[in-house]
Design a protein around this motif. Sequence first.
Motif, PDB file in Angstrom:
ATOM      1  N   SER A 113     -47.223   9.412  15.940  1.00  0.00           N
ATOM      2  CA  SER A 113     -45.952  10.103  15.644  1.00  0.00           C
ATOM      3  C   SER A 113     -45.945  10.674  14.228  1.00  0.00           C
ATOM      4  N   ARG A 114     -46.997  10.419  13.482  1.00  0.00           N
ATOM      5  CA  ARG A 114     -47.090  10.843  12.078  1.00  0.00           C
ATOM      6  C   ARG A 114     -45.887  10.337  11.284  1.00  0.00           C
ATOM      7  N   ALA A 115     -45.809   9.035  11.147  1.00  0.00           N
ATOM      8  CA  ALA A 115     -44.692   8.435  10.415  1.00  0.00           C
ATOM      9  C   ALA A 115     -45.184   7.144   9.773  1.00  0.00           C
ATOM     10  N   ALA A 116     -44.514   6.724   8.727  1.00  0.00           N
ATOM     11  CA  ALA A 116     -44.885   5.470   8.071  1.00  0.00           C
ATOM     12  C   ALA A 116     -43.639   4.756   7.584  1.00  0.00           C
ATOM     13  N   ARG A 117     -43.729   3.436   7.607  1.00  0.00           N
ATOM     14  CA  ARG A 117     -42.653   2.592   7.068  1.00  0.00           C
ATOM     15  C   ARG A 117     -43.010   2.273   5.631  1.00  0.00           C
ATOM     16  N   ILE A 118     -42.190   2.717   4.709  1.00  0.00           N
ATOM     17  CA  ILE A 118     -42.543   2.706   3.292  1.00  0.00           C
ATOM     18  C   ILE A 118     -41.438   2.017   2.504  1.00  0.00           C
ATOM     19  N   GLN A 119     -41.837   1.160   1.598  1.00  0.00           N
ATOM     20  CA  GLN A 119     -40.840   0.484   0.765  1.00  0.00           C
ATOM     21  C   GLN A 119     -40.287   1.437  -0.299  1.00  0.00           C
ATOM     22  N   ALA A 120     -39.045   1.168  -0.658  1.00  0.00           N
ATOM     23  CA  ALA A 120     -38.281   2.124  -1.462  1.00  0.00           C
ATOM     24  C   ALA A 120     -38.775   2.265  -2.895  1.00  0.00           C
TER      25      ALA A 120
ATOM     26  N   SER B 170     -40.481  15.419 -10.538  1.00  0.00           N
ATOM     27  CA  SER B 170     -40.548  14.049 -11.047  1.00  0.00           C
ATOM     28  C   SER B 170     -41.556  13.191 -10.300  1.00  0.00           C
ATOM     29  N   PHE B 171     -42.277  13.780  -9.342  1.00  0.00           N
ATOM     30  CA  PHE B 171     -43.141  13.070  -8.398  1.00  0.00           C
ATOM     31  C   PHE B 171     -43.869  11.858  -8.968  1.00  0.00           C
ATOM     32  N   GLU B 172     -44.470  12.027 -10.135  1.00  0.00           N
ATOM     33  CA  GLU B 172     -45.325  10.973 -10.683  1.00  0.00           C
ATOM     34  C   GLU B 172     -44.538   9.726 -11.058  1.00  0.00           C
ATOM     35  N   PHE B 173     -43.263   9.894 -11.397  1.00  0.00           N
ATOM     36  CA  PHE B 173     -42.496   8.777 -11.951  1.00  0.00           C
ATOM     37  C   PHE B 173     -41.218   8.471 -11.165  1.00  0.00           C
ATOM     38  N   SER B 174     -41.105   9.016  -9.968  1.00  0.00           N
ATOM     39  CA  SER B 174     -39.910   8.735  -9.160  1.00  0.00           C
ATOM     40  C   SER B 174     -40.327   8.071  -7.855  1.00  0.00           C
ATOM     41  N   THR B 175     -39.341   7.461  -7.193  1.00  0.00           N
ATOM     42  CA  THR B 175     -39.647   6.624  -6.032  1.00  0.00           C
ATOM     43  C   THR B 175     -39.017   7.163  -4.749  1.00  0.00           C
ATOM     44  N   LEU B 176     -39.554   6.687  -3.646  1.00  0.00           N
ATOM     45  CA  LEU B 176     -38.993   7.052  -2.349  1.00  0.00           C
ATOM     46  C   LEU B 176     -37.505   6.721  -2.290  1.00  0.00           C
ATOM     47  N   GLY B 177     -37.146   5.532  -2.727  1.00  0.00           N
ATOM     48  CA  GLY B 177     -35.734   5.136  -2.672  1.00  0.00           C
ATOM     49  C   GLY B 177     -34.849   6.053  -3.498  1.00  0.00           C
ATOM     50  N   GLY B 178     -35.356   6.457  -4.656  1.00  0.00           N
ATOM     51  CA  GLY B 178     -34.606   7.397  -5.487  1.00  0.00           C
ATOM     52  C   GLY B 178     -34.458   8.746  -4.815  1.00  0.00           C
ATOM     53  N   TRP B 179     -35.533   9.217  -4.191  1.00  0.00           N
ATOM     54  CA  TRP B 179     -35.446  10.506  -3.488  1.00  0.00           C
ATOM     55  C   TRP B 179     -34.390  10.451  -2.393  1.00  0.00           C
ATOM     56  N   LEU B 180     -34.365   9.340  -1.654  1.00  0.00           N
ATOM     57  CA  LEU B 180     -33.416   9.208  -0.545  1.00  0.00           C
ATOM     58  C   LEU B 180     -31.982   9.098  -1.059  1.00  0.00           C
ATOM     59  N   ALA B 181     -31.806   8.277  -2.086  1.00  0.00           N
ATOM     60  CA  ALA B 181     -30.446   8.036  -2.593  1.00  0.00           C
ATOM     61  C   ALA B 181     -29.849   9.292  -3.221  1.00  0.00           C
ATOM     62  N   THR B 182     -30.722  10.190  -3.716  1.00  0.00           N
ATOM     63  CA  THR B 182     -30.214  11.381  -4.420  1.00  0.00           C
ATOM     64  C   THR B 182     -30.450  12.681  -3.662  1.00  0.00           C
ATOM     65  N   ARG B 183     -30.924  12.590  -2.424  1.00  0.00           N
ATOM     66  CA  ARG B 183     -31.191  13.791  -1.621  1.00  0.00           C
ATOM     67  C   ARG B 183     -32.118  14.757  -2.364  1.00  0.00           C
ATOM     68  N   ALA B 184     -33.287  14.274  -2.678  1.00  0.00           N
ATOM     69  CA  ALA B 184     -34.247  15.070  -3.438  1.00  0.00           C
ATOM     70  C   ALA B 184     -34.697  16.297  -2.637  1.00  0.00           C
TER      71      ALA B 184
END
Lengths: 540, 540
Positions: free
Chosen positions: A163-170, A194-208
């Motif tokens: 399905s091309r998907a992964a479960r990733i911690q925030a 900000s890719f190098e210094f930002s996180t998945l959880g931050g992207w989700l919480a802020t609608r990156a």
Amino acid sequence: MARSWWGWGNVEDAVTGSERAALTARVAALMPRADLTAHEAPALESLSVAAPRVAPPDTLAHLASQELGDRVSHGRGQAFRDVVRNLLGRVADVPDLVVRPGSEQEVADVLEWCAGAGIAVIPFGGGTSVVGGVEPRGLGDYAGVVSLDLGRLDRVLEVDRTSRAARIQAGMLGPALEAALRPEGLTLRHFPQSFEFSTLGGWLATRAGGHYVTVYTHIDDLVESMRVVTPSGISASRRLPGSGAGPSPDRMFLGSEGTLGVITEAWMRLQDRPRWRATASVLFDDYAAAVNATRVIAQSGLFPTNCRLLDPAEAFLNAATATSGGVLVLGFESADHPVDEPMRRALEICGDCGGKAPEAITSTDSSGNAVHEGAAGTWRSSFLRMPYQRDALAAQSMIVETFETACTWDRFEQLRATVLDAAQGAFATLGITGVVTCRFTHVYPDGPAPYFGVYAAGTWGRTVEQWDEIKAAVSEALASTGATITHHHAVGRDHRPWYDRQRPEPFARALQATKTALDPAHILNPGVLIDPAPRGAARR
Amino acid sequence: MARSWWGWGNVEDAVTGSERAALTARVAALMPRADLTAHEAPALESLSVAAPRVAPPDTLAHLASQELGDRVSHGRGQAFRDVVRNLLGRVADVPDLVVRPGSEQEVADVLEWCAGAGIAVIPFGGGTSVVGGVEPRGLGDYAGVVSLDLGRLDRVLEVDRTSRAARIQAGMLGPALEAALRPEGLTLRHFPQSFEFSTLGGWLATRAGGHYVTVYTHIDDLVESMRVVTPSGISASRRLPGSGAGPSPDRMFLGSEGTLGVITEAWMRLQDRPRWRATASVLFDDYAAAVNATRVIAQSGLFPTNCRLLDPAEAFLNAATATSGGVLVLGFESADHPVDEPMRRALEICGDCGGKAPEAITSTDSSGNAVHEGAAGTWRSSFLRMPYQRDALAAQSMIVETFETACTWDRFEQLRATVLDAAQGAFATLGITGVVTCRFTHVYPDGPAPYFGVYAAGTWGRTVEQWDEIKAAVSEALASTGATITHHHAVGRDHRPWYDRQRPEPFARALQATKTALDPAHILNPGVLIDPAPRGAARR
């Protein structure tokens, strides 16, 4: 590599030597009267902050830090105003503690402790907020403030190749996330600046917004499901490619900026790593014609990966290209098929709209990285260095900051004129000299996401206040033309006045009701999106 | 043309004569023991319903109707179980009044009256719900029930040709909407099967899926902004191509199914009318190979407009095509460029996965309609006749109904097997003979939206209860494999038990809190998504 306590990224990557000299020379040429004396950040150890007001319970003590460096680096994001305040040693508002949970249960435990004790909790991913999203400002009514650093939740837990998907911690940072997916030939393909210094959880919480201009770039569209720890229980949505079952639960947490819960993990949609690429840059004599070409391509269904129009000022400053109408940087990528044909059609559209034949087209077929040439390549390198150069200039009294929005195509011309007028008006009021540039970061069939750069010669010690005046003026300009206060920088604390005017009033009440239902003690990131609870009102 | 009071569409379009004979013969060949005696609907005038319990205030009296035909036709949707209950004359639950506001203010006035009087309000667009979404069931605690028919809000108010968007009133039916946009060369290009008899407001409230299989098909993605009248004020979002300012206000109302407010208008994203088209159908010997080919195409970035895999039973019954592995119906369309190249690549993928060279490829370049040939054309005509044939068969004791879902690719094989087992198990328990077919209505990179058809020989007078048993069995199968209870049919009253298990518990509480904030008297479509208020509890 060591992280800078006061500015962007790694200490070792800071702008120095010949890069700094060249940068200074370029600015001096543009703004001959600017005082470009370089100021140094104070030593971290010289800073004075209040002692922590709260102590963790024994069961959580091993997760907590009250080290000065931790507290200071978690009290700010990475906006210009954050960096300058750090340079000036103004670090009044810092969290009492930094807590680093290693599991979802520990996140829940921290929330339970803080809810009971009336302690505000600010979820912290990579700390790259540019809108005051992680800053404990105005929280004097709380017993204390905990910065909840998700950095230990840093693994890819499962990959579904089919399905091309992964479960990733925030708490996973961009580079680690991509490194973990690379062996599978997969990529999240979400590359904010900000890719190098930002996180998945931050992207989700802020609608990156991501780096690409069309389809599958906004993080919202890459989410299959989320797990979110709220003070009143864990929200776990079902992993689905699409659903019509009621309003989307995930869309409630996307953009909630840590106010409704703490995102701990998500199933994310991935893509195959691109093999075919084509890039080209088209010069225009006339900016209106360039905008028109960009619009037609955005509406063509060609789905370019890049379709980034730099206005003449942006092209000159950041791509070293002199034009009277700007540069359109075009790119196509695919893991499945060659992309010469859509590039050919996009260039034909440009030609029809008055664009000049590109200086060079780079077309590659490889599993490695494409060679980036011409204005596209120059601009891309510049893109990655921008935050470091911003810091260098900030220490030289320059005001260097960006703001961004989105609007429909019919309003763009008026929007840009209004924004440029507002900025120039602010410069005049402040008695300073400045330049405003504009590029598109994303294009939709119905409108662009314009991204503005401000470069002004400020006054040392006053550049934060000067920027705040400019920012207020341009934010009013955005509001008056019906544009959004943010397309992908989030709301945080800095955008609240304009956000409050933008959101429908019934939605504001719904959000407040949701907040009270999920976070009855109102401990989560108070002041962001929603006002902090009045003293003692909602907290247990 | 006259609308049928008991079944789908227009009386004049009903299945009769040779079409009925042929249909009956086909079913008899499949199910030789079925009793296919045709039953007639009772005369509307013969129905007995209770007198209205409420009367409108004088100021609203001119908007209200208590005619029998209005009340009966507004008390049901268009599901199989609705049609059969009508055929059987079971019309107990009908609204007391049908109210037809002609303006947003009149919508607000009706809500104010009903909130004050404890009257439930069921927003009604085209009335094509297949999930009990407009049925006043279980509302005995309310003083009465008003069906709020938005049909008079039926105009396109503004068109922005540059941004390709239009401001459209919610009560507009599909054909009128497309007719109004055609002179501009624009189309909403949203063609659910209910297109002819459903409205924009209904599509928005229920998150309609549209006809196309990839990008820009789900109504969610076509919305720029919405106006929604709630009992506590009007929610008006800003017209934006994209935004990252907090959780999306529009996403709160999309899928709210009339429980949070009444959508009165929306700015919708449009497209240019397609000029180039290519269609082809590929036969497969092996269904797993066909699924694999479909997945690879869905993940290719080719963005087909159709990529509709019919399983062998679906191909046989609805496209008159005998295969052992199914038929993949492919289509590409563009207003900007020829689409032969993506079709060529898609067919190459099919070949690589074991598909057979298509019987015919139709490629057209015109501003008119494409000629549809082969299995694609047969299937398409069948698609439009399906609801009429469903009604004909329903009157002949057949159980003819559909259900649909979405899941990730890795689970699809298990899902389909579990669903088919559950359906056959239900047939066995009921002692009836039945067939279940499957097609994909939408494909995403991470999974398909499978759509199942049930054709079973039921027992006259008991087919509703028989269907309900089958539906419960297959819904359990969906839940047990982690699929969604609906991809685009909505939740309504019929899907509540499975929806309640699907949605995260904290989200359920947030939705309840939102409901109370926006609709404090709990008058809006009670029982849909959220339980009706307990007697006297929340209502003023």
